[in-house]
Design a protein around this motif. Structure first.
Motif, PDB file in Angstrom:
ATOM      1  N   ASP A  97      90.256  -6.618  51.249  1.00  0.00           N
ATOM      2  CA  ASP A  97      91.310  -7.440  51.831  1.00  0.00           C
ATOM      3  C   ASP A  97      90.628  -8.768  52.166  1.00  0.00           C
ATOM      4  N   TRP A  98      90.704  -9.711  51.234  1.00  0.00           N
ATOM      5  CA  TRP A  98      89.936 -10.959  51.356  1.00  0.00           C
ATOM      6  C   TRP A  98      90.321 -11.749  52.604  1.00  0.00           C
ATOM      7  N   SER A  99      91.571 -11.694  53.018  1.00  0.00           N
ATOM      8  CA  SER A  99      91.983 -12.401  54.240  1.00  0.00           C
ATOM      9  C   SER A  99      91.278 -11.807  55.453  1.00  0.00           C
ATOM     10  N   LEU A 100      91.233 -10.493  55.525  1.00  0.00           N
ATOM     11  CA  LEU A 100      90.553  -9.828  56.630  1.00  0.00           C
ATOM     12  C   LEU A 100      89.049 -10.087  56.591  1.00  0.00           C
ATOM     13  N   VAL A 101      88.466 -10.040  55.402  1.00  0.00           N
ATOM     14  CA  VAL A 101      87.028 -10.280  55.272  1.00  0.00           C
ATOM     15  C   VAL A 101      86.695 -11.724  55.671  1.00  0.00           C
ATOM     16  N   LYS A 102      87.524 -12.684  55.274  1.00  0.00           N
ATOM     17  CA  LYS A 102      87.294 -14.083  55.707  1.00  0.00           C
ATOM     18  C   LYS A 102      87.298 -14.176  57.226  1.00  0.00           C
ATOM     19  N   GLU A 103      88.261 -13.498  57.842  1.00  0.00           N
ATOM     20  CA  GLU A 103      88.365 -13.511  59.308  1.00  0.00           C
ATOM     21  C   GLU A 103      87.124 -12.880  59.946  1.00  0.00           C
ATOM     22  N   LYS A 104      86.703 -11.727  59.429  1.00  0.00           N
ATOM     23  CA  LYS A 104      85.530 -11.036  59.984  1.00  0.00           C
ATOM     24  C   LYS A 104      84.250 -11.845  59.796  1.00  0.00           C
ATOM     25  N   VAL A 105      84.064 -12.391  58.602  1.00  0.00           N
ATOM     26  CA  VAL A 105      82.860 -13.179  58.335  1.00  0.00           C
ATOM     27  C   VAL A 105      82.865 -14.443  59.204  1.00  0.00           C
ATOM     28  N   SER A 106      84.019 -15.052  59.387  1.00  0.00           N
ATOM     29  CA  SER A 106      84.124 -16.225  60.258  1.00  0.00           C
ATOM     30  C   SER A 106      83.703 -15.878  61.686  1.00  0.00           C
ATOM     31  N   LEU A 107      84.173 -14.730  62.175  1.00  0.00           N
ATOM     32  CA  LEU A 107      83.815 -14.298  63.536  1.00  0.00           C
ATOM     33  C   LEU A 107      82.327 -13.961  63.644  1.00  0.00           C
ATOM     34  N   GLU A 108      81.802 -13.256  62.647  1.00  0.00           N
ATOM     35  CA  GLU A 108      80.394 -12.845  62.668  1.00  0.00           C
ATOM     36  C   GLU A 108      79.440 -14.031  62.603  1.00  0.00           C
ATOM     37  N   THR A 109      79.803 -15.047  61.843  1.00  0.00           N
ATOM     38  CA  THR A 109      78.883 -16.171  61.616  1.00  0.00           C
ATOM     39  C   THR A 109      79.168 -17.386  62.489  1.00  0.00           C
ATOM     40  N   GLY A 110      80.360 -17.432  63.069  1.00  0.00           N
ATOM     41  CA  GLY A 110      80.739 -18.619  63.832  1.00  0.00           C
ATOM     42  C   GLY A 110      81.110 -19.794  62.943  1.00  0.00           C
ATOM     43  N   ILE A 111      81.332 -19.519  61.662  1.00  0.00           N
ATOM     44  CA  ILE A 111      81.687 -20.557  60.686  1.00  0.00           C
ATOM     45  C   ILE A 111      83.084 -20.247  60.161  1.00  0.00           C
ATOM     46  N   LYS A 112      84.001 -21.182  60.329  1.00  0.00           N
ATOM     47  CA  LYS A 112      85.386 -20.984  59.869  1.00  0.00           C
ATOM     48  C   LYS A 112      85.423 -21.012  58.347  1.00  0.00           C
ATOM     49  N   ILE A 113      85.869 -19.912  57.755  1.00  0.00           N
ATOM     50  CA  ILE A 113      85.980 -19.802  56.298  1.00  0.00           C
ATOM     51  C   ILE A 113      87.456 -19.779  55.937  1.00  0.00           C
ATOM     52  N   ASP A 114      87.919 -20.812  55.248  1.00  0.00           N
ATOM     53  CA  ASP A 114      89.291 -20.831  54.731  1.00  0.00           C
ATOM     54  C   ASP A 114      89.332 -20.279  53.312  1.00  0.00           C
ATOM     55  N   SER A 115      88.268 -20.550  52.560  1.00  0.00           N
ATOM     56  CA  SER A 115      88.149 -20.099  51.175  1.00  0.00           C
ATOM     57  C   SER A 115      86.666 -19.895  50.885  1.00  0.00           C
ATOM     58  N   PHE A 116      86.303 -18.676  50.475  1.00  0.00           N
ATOM     59  CA  PHE A 116      84.901 -18.450  50.114  1.00  0.00           C
ATOM     60  C   PHE A 116      84.493 -19.350  48.958  1.00  0.00           C
ATOM     61  N   THR A 117      85.361 -19.489  47.973  1.00  0.00           N
ATOM     62  CA  THR A 117      85.049 -20.322  46.806  1.00  0.00           C
ATOM     63  C   THR A 117      84.736 -21.750  47.235  1.00  0.00           C
ATOM     64  N   GLU A 118      85.598 -22.337  48.034  1.00  0.00           N
ATOM     65  CA  GLU A 118      85.375 -23.714  48.481  1.00  0.00           C
ATOM     66  C   GLU A 118      84.138 -23.819  49.371  1.00  0.00           C
ATOM     67  N   PHE A 119      83.963 -22.841  50.257  1.00  0.00           N
ATOM     68  CA  PHE A 119      82.799 -22.864  51.135  1.00  0.00           C
ATOM     69  C   PHE A 119      81.511 -22.829  50.316  1.00  0.00           C
ATOM     70  N   PHE A 120      81.417 -21.898  49.375  1.00  0.00           N
ATOM     71  CA  PHE A 120      80.203 -21.769  48.584  1.00  0.00           C
ATOM     72  C   PHE A 120      79.976 -22.992  47.694  1.00  0.00           C
ATOM     73  N   ASN A 121      81.052 -23.555  47.140  1.00  0.00           N
ATOM     74  CA  ASN A 121      80.939 -24.784  46.348  1.00  0.00           C
ATOM     75  C   ASN A 121      80.335 -25.916  47.163  1.00  0.00           C
ATOM     76  N   SER A 122      80.760 -26.039  48.397  1.00  0.00           N
ATOM     77  CA  SER A 122      80.384 -27.183  49.240  1.00  0.00           C
ATOM     78  C   SER A 122      79.067 -27.016  49.970  1.00  0.00           C
ATOM     79  N   ASN A 123      78.598 -25.796  50.141  1.00  0.00           N
ATOM     80  CA  ASN A 123      77.458 -25.568  51.034  1.00  0.00           C
ATOM     81  C   ASN A 123      76.248 -24.917  50.386  1.00  0.00           C
ATOM     82  N   PHE A 124      76.213 -24.875  49.061  1.00  0.00           N
ATOM     83  CA  PHE A 124      75.105 -24.208  48.376  1.00  0.00           C
ATOM     84  C   PHE A 124      73.760 -24.772  48.843  1.00  0.00           C
ATOM     85  N   GLY A 125      72.824 -23.860  49.123  1.00  0.00           N
ATOM     86  CA  GLY A 125      71.482 -24.260  49.515  1.00  0.00           C
ATOM     87  C   GLY A 125      71.292 -24.460  51.009  1.00  0.00           C
ATOM     88  N   SER A 126      72.356 -24.417  51.765  1.00  0.00           N
ATOM     89  CA  SER A 126      72.255 -24.651  53.211  1.00  0.00           C
ATOM     90  C   SER A 126      72.017 -23.333  53.956  1.00  0.00           C
TER      91      SER A 126
END
Length: 179
Positions: free
Chosen positions: A19-48
């Motif tokens: 359930d990608w919506s739930l996983v985005k929510e959980k990962v956002s809570l676990e990391t403190g980083i708001k994830i709207d889209s994993f694809t966009e996040f990974f595109n924009s933040n590679f190497g960080s």
């Protein structure tokens, strides 16, 4: 040299049942980083450091989903029949995909696995492949990825399993057009 066949993983080889919506929510809570889209996040933040943090958090959900998953029924027969390099290009974690393929006795057919721990986007994976092989035959279940592949010179095929399409259909087509 024969052009490689480049296969996406989720939706082509197996279904990553999350359930990608739930996983985005959980990962956002676990990391403190708001994830709207994993694809966009990974595109924009590679190497960080943030990229690595989110990737590691997501990996445990992928691993859990793939422990219960199976390959689509047509996958093994198609991998056995394709007589050219086979590459998995995925935005999943390479080690999780490798474990899945090994568990289901498919790893022996695969030349390479390109995942998000080495590449921030599908486009970067395809650029890497095009530098190594010139181009290839690309199969994905996302039209946007097929569009990127075509722009990079790949023969791209959309595999929509929800409409009953299979890798076997594509294999039959490959041999019809003698790629």
């Amino acid at each position: 040299m024969k052009l490689p066949v480049v296969l996406d993983f989720d939706g082509v080889i197996a279904k990553v049942d999350l359930d990608w919506s739930l996983v985005k929510e959980k990962v956002s809570l676990e990391t403190g980083i708001k994830i709207d889209s994993f694809t966009e996040f990974f595109n924009s933040n590679f190497g960080s450091p943030e990229y690595d943090l989110v990737s590691r958090a997501l990996e445990k959900y992928e691993k859990s989903a793939l422990e219960a998953a199976s390959p689509y029924p047509d996958v093994k027969v198609v991998l056995e029949a394709i007589n050219r390099p086979l590459i998995i290009a995925t935005m999943q974690t390479e080690s999780v995909v490798r474990s899945f393929l090994k568990k289901h006795e498919l790893l022996m057919y695969i030349s390479d696995i390109l995942g998000r721990n080495r590449f921030g986007s599908k486009k970067e994976e395809l650029i890497y492949i095009s530098k190594k092989y010139g181009s290839g035959i690309f199969v994905d279940d996302r039209p946007s990825n097929c569009k990127v592949a075509r722009k990079l010179g790949f023969k791209a095929f959309l595999l929509d399993r929800r409409k009953g399409k299979t890798l076997k259909n594509l294999l039959d087509y490959f041999y019809t057009i003698s790629i």
